[in-house]
Design a protein around this motif. Structure first.
Motif, PDB file in Angstrom:
ATOM      1  N   ALA A   1      11.865  -7.260  -6.601  1.00 34.54           N
ATOM      2  CA  ALA A   1      11.189  -6.580  -7.714  1.00 34.54           C
ATOM      3  C   ALA A   1      12.191  -5.770  -8.527  1.00 34.54           C
ATOM      4  CB  ALA A   1      10.060  -5.688  -7.186  1.00 34.54           C
ATOM      5  N   ILE A   2      13.070  -5.050  -7.837  1.00 36.18           N
ATOM      6  CA  ILE A   2      14.105  -4.263  -8.524  1.00 36.18           C
ATOM      7  C   ILE A   2      15.035  -5.195  -9.301  1.00 36.18           C
ATOM      8  CG2 ILE A   2      16.108  -2.744  -8.184  1.00 36.18           C
ATOM      9  CD1 ILE A   2      13.400  -1.337  -7.779  1.00 36.18           C
ATOM     10  N   LYS A   3      15.473  -6.279  -8.661  1.00 38.35           N
ATOM     11  CA  LYS A   3      16.359  -7.236  -9.339  1.00 38.35           C
ATOM     12  C   LYS A   3      15.692  -7.842 -10.564  1.00 38.35           C
ATOM     13  CE  LYS A   3      19.073  -8.691  -5.339  1.00 38.35           C
ATOM     14  NZ  LYS A   3      19.320  -9.785  -4.372  1.00 38.35           N
ATOM     15  N   ALA A   4      14.372  -8.010 -10.519  1.00 40.85           N
ATOM     16  CA  ALA A   4      13.634  -8.614 -11.631  1.00 40.85           C
ATOM     17  C   ALA A   4      13.300  -7.600 -12.721  1.00 40.85           C
ATOM     18  CB  ALA A   4      12.363  -9.281 -11.122  1.00 40.85           C
ATOM     19  N   GLY A   5      13.684  -6.327 -12.507  1.00 38.68           N
ATOM     20  CA  GLY A   5      13.496  -5.327 -13.545  1.00 38.68           C
ATOM     21  C   GLY A   5      12.405  -4.308 -13.306  1.00 38.68           C
ATOM     22  N   ALA A   6      11.746  -4.349 -12.145  1.00 40.00           N
ATOM     23  CA  ALA A   6      10.726  -3.345 -11.850  1.00 40.00           C
ATOM     24  C   ALA A   6      11.380  -1.972 -11.724  1.00 40.00           C
ATOM     25  CB  ALA A   6       9.982  -3.690 -10.559  1.00 40.00           C
ATOM     26  N   THR A   7      10.684  -0.966 -12.181  1.00 39.51           N
ATOM     27  CA  THR A   7      11.203   0.401 -12.093  1.00 39.51           C
ATOM     28  C   THR A   7      10.783   1.048 -10.776  1.00 39.51           C
ATOM     29  OG1 THR A   7       9.252   1.437 -13.081  1.00 39.51           O
ATOM     30  CG2 THR A   7      10.977   0.642 -14.605  1.00 39.51           C
ATOM     31  N   ARG A   8      11.416   2.144 -10.464  1.00 39.13           N
ATOM     32  CA  ARG A   8      11.065   2.916  -9.269  1.00 39.13           C
ATOM     33  C   ARG A   8       9.586   3.292  -9.318  1.00 39.13           C
ATOM     34  NH1 ARG A   8      10.794   8.187  -7.348  1.00 39.13           N
ATOM     35  NH2 ARG A   8      11.712   8.438  -5.266  1.00 39.13           N
ATOM     36  N   ASP A   9       9.117   3.787 -10.462  1.00 39.52           N
ATOM     37  CA  ASP A   9       7.718   4.193 -10.583  1.00 39.52           C
ATOM     38  C   ASP A   9       6.765   3.017 -10.421  1.00 39.52           C
ATOM     39  OD1 ASP A   9       8.342   6.867 -10.866  1.00 39.52           O
ATOM     40  OD2 ASP A   9       8.136   6.873 -13.055  1.00 39.52           O
ATOM     41  N   GLN A  10       7.145   1.839 -10.911  1.00 42.05           N
ATOM     42  CA  GLN A  10       6.293   0.663 -10.739  1.00 42.05           C
ATOM     43  C   GLN A  10       6.167   0.290  -9.265  1.00 42.05           C
ATOM     44  OE1 GLN A  10       8.393  -1.928 -13.461  1.00 42.05           O
ATOM     45  NE2 GLN A  10       6.752  -1.774 -14.979  1.00 42.05           N
ATOM     46  N   VAL A  11       7.270   0.373  -8.531  1.00 43.20           N
ATOM     47  CA  VAL A  11       7.222   0.081  -7.094  1.00 43.20           C
ATOM     48  C   VAL A  11       6.351   1.117  -6.393  1.00 43.20           C
ATOM     49  CG1 VAL A  11       8.555  -0.120  -4.953  1.00 43.20           C
ATOM     50  CG2 VAL A  11       9.444  -1.128  -7.074  1.00 43.20           C
ATOM     51  N   LEU A  12       6.534   2.387  -6.749  1.00 45.26           N
ATOM     52  CA  LEU A  12       5.735   3.435  -6.102  1.00 45.26           C
ATOM     53  C   LEU A  12       4.253   3.291  -6.428  1.00 45.26           C
ATOM     54  CD1 LEU A  12       8.141   6.470  -6.529  1.00 45.26           C
ATOM     55  CD2 LEU A  12       7.583   5.256  -4.406  1.00 45.26           C
ATOM     56  N   GLU A  13       3.903   2.927  -7.657  1.00 41.71           N
ATOM     57  CA  GLU A  13       2.495   2.708  -7.994  1.00 41.71           C
ATOM     58  C   GLU A  13       1.931   1.515  -7.239  1.00 41.71           C
ATOM     59  OE1 GLU A  13       1.340   2.779 -12.106  1.00 41.71           O
ATOM     60  OE2 GLU A  13       2.450   4.631 -12.468  1.00 41.71           O
ATOM     61  N   THR A  14       2.738   0.486  -7.051  1.00 36.68           N
ATOM     62  CA  THR A  14       2.316  -0.675  -6.262  1.00 36.68           C
ATOM     63  C   THR A  14       2.021  -0.243  -4.829  1.00 36.68           C
ATOM     64  OG1 THR A  14       3.586  -2.190  -7.648  1.00 36.68           O
ATOM     65  CG2 THR A  14       3.049  -2.948  -5.410  1.00 36.68           C
ATOM     66  N   ILE A  15       2.877   0.604  -4.274  1.00 35.72           N
ATOM     67  CA  ILE A  15       2.644   1.128  -2.927  1.00 35.72           C
ATOM     68  C   ILE A  15       1.315   1.871  -2.887  1.00 35.72           C
ATOM     69  CG2 ILE A  15       3.458   2.777  -1.188  1.00 35.72           C
ATOM     70  CD1 ILE A  15       6.354   2.034  -2.161  1.00 35.72           C
ATOM     71  N   GLY A  16       1.038   2.667  -3.918  1.00 34.61           N
ATOM     72  CA  GLY A  16      -0.223   3.412  -3.978  1.00 34.61           C
ATOM     73  C   GLY A  16      -1.444   2.502  -3.977  1.00 34.61           C
ATOM     74  N   VAL A  17      -1.384   1.420  -4.742  1.00 30.80           N
ATOM     75  CA  VAL A  17      -2.505   0.471  -4.778  1.00 30.80           C
ATOM     76  C   VAL A  17      -2.665  -0.204  -3.413  1.00 30.80           C
ATOM     77  CG1 VAL A  17      -3.355  -1.682  -5.797  1.00 30.80           C
ATOM     78  CG2 VAL A  17      -2.372   0.090  -7.262  1.00 30.80           C
ATOM     79  N   ALA A  18      -1.557  -0.571  -2.783  1.00 31.23           N
ATOM     80  CA  ALA A  18      -1.620  -1.199  -1.461  1.00 31.23           C
ATOM     81  C   ALA A  18      -2.235  -0.252  -0.437  1.00 31.23           C
ATOM     82  CB  ALA A  18      -0.235  -1.648  -1.014  1.00 31.23           C
ATOM     83  N   VAL A  19      -1.885   1.029  -0.515  1.00 31.98           N
ATOM     84  CA  VAL A  19      -2.452   2.025   0.396  1.00 31.98           C
ATOM     85  C   VAL A  19      -3.952   2.155   0.153  1.00 31.98           C
ATOM     86  CG1 VAL A  19      -2.500   4.502   0.918  1.00 31.98           C
ATOM     87  CG2 VAL A  19      -0.313   3.289   0.808  1.00 31.98           C
ATOM     88  N   MET A  20      -4.353   2.195  -1.118  1.00 37.61           N
ATOM     89  CA  MET A  20      -5.770   2.299  -1.447  1.00 37.61           C
ATOM     90  C   MET A  20      -6.551   1.120  -0.859  1.00 37.61           C
ATOM     91  SD  MET A  20      -8.222   0.960  -3.895  1.00 37.61           S
ATOM     92  CE  MET A  20      -7.166   0.204  -5.099  1.00 37.61           C
ATOM     93  N   MET A  21      -5.984  -0.072  -0.934  1.00 41.37           N
ATOM     94  CA  MET A  21      -6.667  -1.265  -0.448  1.00 41.37           C
ATOM     95  C   MET A  21      -6.562  -1.431   1.064  1.00 41.37           C
ATOM     96  SD  MET A  21      -8.189  -2.600  -2.987  1.00 41.37           S
ATOM     97  CE  MET A  21      -8.689  -4.171  -2.297  1.00 41.37           C
ATOM     98  N   GLY A  22      -5.485  -0.939   1.651  1.00 44.87           N
ATOM     99  CA  GLY A  22      -5.234  -1.196   3.072  1.00 44.87           C
ATOM    100  C   GLY A  22      -5.487  -0.030   4.005  1.00 44.87           C
ATOM    101  N   GLY A  23      -5.808   1.146   3.482  1.00 41.96           N
ATOM    102  CA  GLY A  23      -6.109   2.293   4.327  1.00 41.96           C
ATOM    103  C   GLY A  23      -4.923   2.785   5.144  1.00 41.96           C
ATOM    104  N   GLY A  24      -5.224   3.318   6.325  1.00 37.68           N
ATOM    105  CA  GLY A  24      -4.213   3.934   7.184  1.00 37.68           C
ATOM    106  C   GLY A  24      -3.020   3.047   7.496  1.00 37.68           C
ATOM    107  N   PRO A  25      -3.220   1.804   7.952  1.00 37.57           N
ATOM    108  CA  PRO A  25      -2.071   0.954   8.231  1.00 37.57           C
ATOM    109  C   PRO A  25      -1.195   0.737   7.002  1.00 37.57           C
ATOM    110  CG  PRO A  25      -4.001   0.040   9.307  1.00 37.57           C
ATOM    111  CD  PRO A  25      -4.476   1.163   8.414  1.00 37.57           C
ATOM    112  N   ALA A  26      -1.809   0.607   5.833  1.00 44.35           N
ATOM    113  CA  ALA A  26      -1.028   0.416   4.617  1.00 44.35           C
ATOM    114  C   ALA A  26      -0.250   1.680   4.271  1.00 44.35           C
ATOM    115  CB  ALA A  26      -1.927   0.000   3.452  1.00 44.35           C
TER     116      ALA A  26
END
Length: 117
Positions: free
Chosen positions: A74-99
């Motif tokens: 994702a970083i190599k393809a041009g994703a920003t730090r904030d985009q990766v962190l927001e993606t993590i946030g969405v994954a946590v929202m969908m996956g709960g505690g394990p995510a």
């Protein structure tokens, strides 16, 4: 992720290459590689967006190697730090505690990837 993201990606890549060399799995790995390339190729979605989607799924499925691989790509393809962190946030929202746990691994992989480790 105890090892650096570059070590995880290297080990993941070596495992994939090993499977590709085996006669019983070589054709499958070649096809998987072609599918991967086609799936992340730019189209209606940019490659960075597709890698972020893959990262969210990697977090939800709890795959350390996949997390390191897709953060790096994702970083190599041009994703920003904030985009990766927001993606993590969405994954946590969908996956709960394990995510949440694997999201923290993705954040560590992000920092390691940005630092060039």
């Amino acid at each position: 992720m105890a090892e650096s993201v570059s070590e995880t990606v290297r080990a993941f890549s070596e495992g994939i290459r090993g499977l590709a060399k085996e006669s019983a799995t070589g054709a499958v790995m070649k096809a998987f590689h072609a599918m991967h390339q086609a799936a992340v190729a730019p189209g209606a979605l940019e490659t960075s967006t597709k890698e972020l989607l893959a990262l969210a799924i990697a977090i939800a499925t709890q795959c350390d190697g996949c997390i390191a691989w897709h953060v790096t790509n994702a970083i190599k393809a041009g994703a920003t730090r904030d985009q990766v962190l927001e993606t993590i946030g969405v994954a946590v929202m969908m996956g709960g505690g394990p995510a949440t746990y694997y999201g923290s691994k993705a954040a560590a992989a992000l920092e390691s990837a940005l630092a060039g480790a």
